[in-house]
Design a protein around this motif. Sequence first.
Motif, PDB file in Angstrom:
ATOM      1  N   GLN A 155       1.020  -1.389  -0.260  1.00 51.02           N
ATOM      2  CA  GLN A 155      -0.119   0.019  -0.161  1.00 51.02           C
ATOM      3  C   GLN A 155       1.211   1.409   0.153  1.00 51.02           C
ATOM      4  O   GLN A 155       0.640   2.381  -0.236  1.00 51.02           O
ATOM      5  N   MET A 156       1.762   1.339   0.191  1.00 47.72           N
ATOM      6  CA  MET A 156       2.656   2.438   0.941  1.00 47.72           C
ATOM      7  C   MET A 156       3.552   2.701  -0.232  1.00 47.72           C
ATOM      8  O   MET A 156       3.299   3.631  -1.483  1.00 47.72           O
ATOM      9  N   ASN A 157       3.722   1.502  -1.317  1.00 46.66           N
ATOM     10  CA  ASN A 157       3.960   1.613  -2.853  1.00 46.66           C
ATOM     11  C   ASN A 157       2.895   1.747  -3.704  1.00 46.66           C
ATOM     12  O   ASN A 157       3.339   2.826  -4.909  1.00 46.66           O
ATOM     13  N   SER A 158       2.462   2.268  -3.294  1.00 45.42           N
ATOM     14  CA  SER A 158       0.719   2.483  -4.407  1.00 45.42           C
ATOM     15  C   SER A 158       1.047   3.715  -4.455  1.00 45.42           C
ATOM     16  O   SER A 158       0.701   4.291  -5.327  1.00 45.42           O
ATOM     17  N   THR A 159       1.217   4.101  -3.582  1.00 45.66           N
ATOM     18  CA  THR A 159       1.269   5.773  -2.979  1.00 45.66           C
ATOM     19  C   THR A 159       1.633   6.699  -3.888  1.00 45.66           C
ATOM     20  O   THR A 159       1.452   7.511  -4.154  1.00 45.66           O
ATOM     21  N   PHE A 160       2.836   5.923  -4.079  1.00 43.73           N
ATOM     22  CA  PHE A 160       4.474   5.981  -4.436  1.00 43.73           C
ATOM     23  C   PHE A 160       4.152   6.677  -6.117  1.00 43.73           C
ATOM     24  O   PHE A 160       4.522   7.352  -7.267  1.00 43.73           O
ATOM     25  N   LYS A 161       3.316   6.279  -6.956  1.00 43.50           N
ATOM     26  CA  LYS A 161       2.934   6.297  -8.068  1.00 43.50           C
ATOM     27  C   LYS A 161       1.395   6.613  -8.023  1.00 43.50           C
ATOM     28  O   LYS A 161       1.186   6.640 -10.050  1.00 43.50           O
ATOM     29  N   ARG A 162       0.755   7.381  -7.293  1.00 45.99           N
ATOM     30  CA  ARG A 162      -0.288   8.038  -8.025  1.00 45.99           C
ATOM     31  C   ARG A 162      -0.234   9.247  -8.998  1.00 45.99           C
ATOM     32  O   ARG A 162       0.735   9.757  -8.909  1.00 45.99           O
ATOM     33  N   LYS A 163      -0.962   9.404  -9.623  1.00 45.19           N
ATOM     34  CA  LYS A 163      -0.980  10.263 -10.578  1.00 45.19           C
ATOM     35  C   LYS A 163      -1.919  10.916 -10.244  1.00 45.19           C
ATOM     36  O   LYS A 163      -3.457  11.398  -9.802  1.00 45.19           O
ATOM     37  N   ALA A 164      -2.750  12.567 -10.740  1.00 45.59           N
ATOM     38  CA  ALA A 164      -2.745  13.741 -10.564  1.00 45.59           C
ATOM     39  C   ALA A 164      -4.031  13.084 -11.562  1.00 45.59           C
ATOM     40  O   ALA A 164      -4.002  13.206 -13.072  1.00 45.59           O
ATOM     41  N   LEU A 165      -5.153  12.967 -11.304  1.00 45.69           N
ATOM     42  CA  LEU A 165      -6.628  12.498 -11.381  1.00 45.69           C
ATOM     43  C   LEU A 165      -7.736  13.946 -11.608  1.00 45.69           C
ATOM     44  O   LEU A 165      -8.836  13.546 -11.984  1.00 45.69           O
ATOM     45  N   HIS A 166      -7.150  15.328 -11.791  1.00 46.95           N
ATOM     46  CA  HIS A 166      -8.643  15.979 -11.418  1.00 46.95           C
ATOM     47  C   HIS A 166      -8.931  16.661 -12.815  1.00 46.95           C
ATOM     48  O   HIS A 166     -10.259  16.300 -12.778  1.00 46.95           O
ATOM     49  N   ASN A 167      -8.591  16.084 -13.915  1.00 45.76           N
ATOM     50  CA  ASN A 167      -9.209  16.984 -15.093  1.00 45.76           C
ATOM     51  C   ASN A 167      -9.842  15.283 -15.148  1.00 45.76           C
ATOM     52  O   ASN A 167     -11.409  15.735 -16.114  1.00 45.76           O
TER      53      ASN A 167
END
Length: 231
Positions: A155-167
């Motif tokens: 789960q910690m590793n997954s947080t490093f892979k977050r991309k901005a998804l606002h649009n």
Amino acid sequence: MKEKIYLLPGLMTDERLWERLIPFLEDEYELIHLPIPLTDDFDEATLQLESIIKDEKINLLGFSLGAYVAIHFTIKNPSRVNRLFLVAGTPSKMKESEVEKRKQTLKQMNNMGFKGLSRHKVISLLEESNQNDEELISIVKNMFSDLGEKVYNIQMNSTFKRKALHNELISLDLPIKFFYSTEDRLFTHRSLDNFTDEHKHITKVSRKGTSHMIPLEVPEKLSFEIRDWMK
């Protein structure tokens, strides 16, 4: 037949996250807990959820990391989601400084051995008015310990892979609600600047306080916001 709400928990939390919320909603809705898939790849997590969720169209609520997973699932499957509720979570990527900080924490914990959360650390995560709630402290502490080192690493590793998804979130044609605490240190407040009054399908609701663990700390207030969202 009760309408269903699917619930995705956050980092190092499980179905115990909802135990104080359920009594406020169980007479009206069927609440279905969805564990976060055991992968650090959000595309794979979405594929797993697609196979787990049998209903054609769902009401989806995500907390913290689970909110991001819920956003990712909804963007990939917009026709399968009626409405989306995001508790203490945003579609933002993590700041590089926070990524580095978390990588150091992960490295340190792996070198020293997984010891779970100390009582002091748990208390620091809670709102001041809840810091003497022994049952609450135990729930948070036990969830972290019981899920263990493997889940923590993934789960910690997954947080490093977050991309901005606002649009992508703005482009969705369904009701979306954010609910968060004004002084939550774990919540990316600046992320909400992307959503303006012109985005009529997106609602931002805050409560005064520091709580991140909203489902356990202020379940009655959360249940009120959920009912409003369902209407």
